[in-house]
Design a protein around this motif. Structure first.
Motif, short mmCIF file in Angstrom:
data_model
loop_
_atom_site.label_atom_id
_atom_site.label_comp_id
_atom_site.label_asym_id
_atom_site.label_seq_id
_atom_site.Cartn_x
_atom_site.Cartn_y
_atom_site.Cartn_z
N GLU A 165 0.84 -1.21 0.00
CA GLU A 165 0.00 0.00 0.00
C GLU A 165 0.87 1.26 0.00
N GLU A 166 0.45 2.24 -0.79
CA GLU A 166 1.24 3.49 -0.89
C GLU A 166 1.02 4.37 0.34
N ILE A 167 2.10 4.90 0.88
CA ILE A 167 1.99 5.84 2.01
C ILE A 167 1.94 7.26 1.42
N PHE A 168 2.87 7.51 0.50
CA PHE A 168 2.77 8.72 -0.33
C PHE A 168 3.42 8.45 -1.67
N ARG A 169 3.09 9.31 -2.64
CA ARG A 169 3.53 9.09 -4.01
C ARG A 169 4.51 10.17 -4.46
N GLU A 170 5.50 9.80 -5.19
CA GLU A 170 6.50 10.75 -5.73
C GLU A 170 5.78 11.84 -6.54
N GLY A 171 6.16 13.09 -6.33
CA GLY A 171 5.58 14.21 -7.08
C GLY A 171 4.41 14.88 -6.38
N GLU A 172 3.81 14.19 -5.40
CA GLU A 172 2.68 14.80 -4.69
C GLU A 172 3.19 15.71 -3.56
N PRO A 173 2.42 16.75 -3.22
CA PRO A 173 2.90 17.64 -2.14
C PRO A 173 3.01 16.88 -0.82
N GLY A 174 4.11 17.07 -0.13
CA GLY A 174 4.30 16.38 1.14
C GLY A 174 3.73 17.20 2.28
N VAL A 175 3.23 16.51 3.31
CA VAL A 175 2.62 17.25 4.41
C VAL A 175 2.96 16.65 5.78
N ALA A 176 3.61 15.46 5.78
CA ALA A 176 3.88 14.84 7.08
C ALA A 176 5.16 14.01 7.06
N VAL A 177 5.73 13.85 8.27
CA VAL A 177 6.86 12.93 8.45
C VAL A 177 6.28 11.67 9.10
N TYR A 178 6.86 10.50 8.78
CA TYR A 178 6.30 9.24 9.29
C TYR A 178 7.32 8.49 10.14
N PHE A 179 6.84 7.89 11.22
CA PHE A 179 7.68 7.08 12.11
C PHE A 179 7.15 5.66 12.10
N ILE A 180 8.05 4.69 11.86
CA ILE A 180 7.60 3.30 11.75
C ILE A 180 7.58 2.66 13.15
N GLN A 181 6.41 2.25 13.56
CA GLN A 181 6.27 1.55 14.86
C GLN A 181 6.52 0.06 14.66
N LYS A 226 10.54 2.57 -10.55
CA LYS A 226 10.33 2.29 -9.12
C LYS A 226 11.53 1.59 -8.47
N LYS A 227 12.70 2.17 -8.72
CA LYS A 227 13.93 1.61 -8.15
C LYS A 227 13.93 1.79 -6.63
N VAL A 228 14.23 0.71 -5.90
CA VAL A 228 14.21 0.79 -4.43
C VAL A 228 15.48 1.49 -3.95
N LEU A 229 15.31 2.61 -3.27
CA LEU A 229 16.45 3.37 -2.75
C LEU A 229 16.83 2.90 -1.35
N ALA A 230 15.80 2.54 -0.58
CA ALA A 230 16.07 2.12 0.80
C ALA A 230 14.92 1.30 1.34
N GLU A 231 15.25 0.47 2.33
CA GLU A 231 14.19 -0.25 3.05
C GLU A 231 14.31 0.13 4.52
N LEU A 232 13.23 0.70 5.04
CA LEU A 232 13.27 1.20 6.42
C LEU A 232 12.48 0.27 7.34
N HIS A 233 12.93 0.21 8.61
CA HIS A 233 12.28 -0.70 9.56
C HIS A 233 11.88 0.04 10.83
N GLU A 234 11.37 -0.76 11.76
CA GLU A 234 10.90 -0.26 13.07
C GLU A 234 11.86 0.76 13.69
N GLY A 235 11.31 1.87 14.14
CA GLY A 235 12.13 2.89 14.81
C GLY A 235 12.72 3.91 13.85
N GLU A 236 12.58 3.69 12.54
CA GLU A 236 13.13 4.65 11.58
C GLU A 236 12.03 5.61 11.10
N PHE A 237 12.47 6.70 10.51
CA PHE A 237 11.49 7.68 10.03
C PHE A 237 11.84 8.15 8.62
#
Lengths: 347, 163
Positions: free
Chosen positions: B51-67, B79-90
């Motif tokens: 599921e998409e959290i946000f899409r490239e090119g759209e206006p950003g409005v929030a920072v996200y923290f992964i629980q 859609k090249k993967v730049l990074a994979e983030l896990h629990e505790g990252e933002f």
């Protein structure tokens, strides 16, 4: 099914839903009216509560202080302003014998009968008509003040109650609503609500402040000119100023009529007109650029239609609230459109 | 009325959110009381894998923290993967500064519980509680400054390698 017709079906159902919502809102008109008034007032009061919060108070304390202030203001209004207003309306009703006014009116009647025969108004009895209108207006106003006590008390309890919870828990309510938004539309909704809040808050607070300042200016001007019922005229002019274009004219017209009826001196009307023009000039050139948000400018024709529709469904209160409400609708539609384009959302 | 009161009660019971916030550099200097104030304005979101959290090119409005869970940061048409983030990252912290378009997309890699902290909420916080608001903005400036330093160092190394 082709994409085009699918879209039309969606639009059709959306319009159907909108109509149903409109009908529902109309049928529960009284509750909606109370909610609209309370929400508008909560919006106007919110920066005061936020300002108090920034001085270290929690939201409950800040809301309580705002309410204490309103309570003091209402108490002062009830003890000083209301009796004066009732007295002024009673005086307007009682002022029957004014020889100078009678002379002016009979002169006007003579002029119409002699020079404007083609109008077919020979049978007109101006003096009786003015007397009838004057009695009608003052009786209606007093009637509203007396018979309107029960709904007034209901509103006096319900509106502050709603305002209190909107002020105290408004943020929590908004957060709860946002939690129901699907993930795809979460950022869009956040952005939309923020932009709407920004424009709407500035617009509503500006309108309120402008009406208040214009009311004070008019009251002062009428007091200086020694116009009878100056306070009543000032309050009316301030409230009417919420309705652009028509409002200030209505305020000025009322002042002129009262001046002629109470003094019978037509020349004083000129001073009243000049005073109102001066107040409006100050309002337009100094007050409005400072306090009113220009982003919610509406075409005069739209304003007129909105005021007529508001008056038709909800009476005088509807006329007064119709313009801020239309401003609200304009902001919602414009910002939604802008956001849909920016987020490239498909309908 | 539980409809409205429910949220704050639930948040008080959840200890994990506070611990998560404590690990985020944006909030590491905050006191317990200040963390509680931040916790109250966070938006909890649940995402399904893909599921998409946000899409490239759209206006950003929030920072996200992964629980919990993981998030893939993807960029470009392929859609090249730049990074994979896990629990505790933002991620997405630049959105706190302005609503310029997102430079990459964020997609849930697995079932994820994520908290959003929005720019309007930060602005409102600066107005209501300037001390706390400024502390968060300063931390944000520090994070971006550190990142700029790292990029400058990498650029210097690259230039040296080419020379």
């Amino acid at each position: 099914m082709p994409d085009g017709s699918h879209r039309y079906i969606k639009i059709f159902f959306f319009l159907l839903l909108l109509t149903a919502a409109g009908f529902f809102v109309y049928t529960i008109g009284e509750i909606v009216r109370l909610l609209i008034i309370a929400a508008l007032l909560a919006y106007i009061l919110d920066p005061i509560a936020t300002g108090l919060e920034s001085r270290g108070l929690n939201r409950l304390g800040a809301t309580a202080i705002v309410f204490l202030g309103i309570g003091v203001a209402l108490y002062m209004l009830a003890s000083f302003v209301m009796p004066a207003l009732v007295r002024e309306i009673q005086n307007l009703q009682a002022s029957g014998s004014m020889s100078q006014t009678s002379v002016i009116v009979s002169d006007l009647e003579k002029f119409i009968n002699q020079k404007l025969v083609f109008l077919g108004m020979q049978e007109i009895d101006l003096a009786a008509k003015i007397e009838e209108a004057k009695r009608g207006v003052s009786e209606q106003l007093l009637g509203q003040l007396v018979t309107g006590v029960v709904p007034f008390v209901t509103q006096a309890v319900a509106i502050p109650f709603i305002i209190f919870f909107l002020l105290k828990d408004g943020r929590g309510m908004m957060k709860t609503l946002l939690s129901m938004v699907p993930n795809r539309y979460f950022e869009f909704s956040l952005n939309l609500i923020y932009k709407m809040d920004l424009h709407l808050g500035a617009y509503l607070r500006g309108q309120f402040l402008d009406a208040l300042i214009f009311g004070i200016l008019s009251t002062l001007a009428m007091w200086i000119l020694n116009v009878k019922y100056f306070f009543f005229v000032g309050v009316f002019a301030g409230l009417a100023n919420l309705i652009p274009y028509v409002g200030p004219l209505a305020g000025g017209a009322l002042a002129c009529v009262i001046t002629v009826l109470t003094t019978g001196d037509l020349s004083r009307v000129l001073y009243v007109v000049l005073a109102f023009a001066g107040a409006k000039l100050v309002d337009d050139s100094i007050v409005q650029p400072l306090v009113v948000a220009k982003s919610v400018d509406m075409h005069p024709l739209v304003v007129l239609i909105v005021v007529i529709v508001g008056g038709q469904f909800f009476g005088i209160m509807g006329m007064l609230l119709s313009v801020p409400f239309a401003g609200f609708a304009k902001v919602v539609i414009e910002e939604s459109g802008r956001m849909i384009r920016r987020y490239k959302l498909a309908l | 009325m539980d409809f409205f009161w429910g949220i704050s009660k639930k948040e008080k019971k959840e200890g994990g959110t506070r611990e998560l916030l404590r690990c985020i550099p944006l909030f590491e200097q905050l006191t317990d009381r200040q963390l509680a104030a931040v916790e109250r304005i966070l938006h909890e979101r649940l995402y399904a894998p893909g599921e998409e959290i946000f899409r490239e090119g759209e206006p950003g409005v929030a920072v996200y923290f992964i629980q919990s869970g993981s998030v893939l940061i993807k960029m470009g048409r392929d859609k090249k993967v730049l990074a994979e983030l896990h629990e505790g990252e933002f991620f997405g912290e630049l959105a706190l500064l302005d609503d310029s378009p997102r430079s990459a997309s964020a997609i849930a890699g697995s079932e994820s519980k994520i908290f959003a902290f929005s720019q309007p909420d930060l602005f409102a916080m600066i107005e209501r509680n300037p001390r706390l608001g400024i502390q968060i903005v300063l931390s944000l400036a520090r994070i971006i400054g550190d990142r700029l330093k790292r990029i400058n160092e990498q650029l210097l190394e690259l230039t040296k390698e080419r020379a």
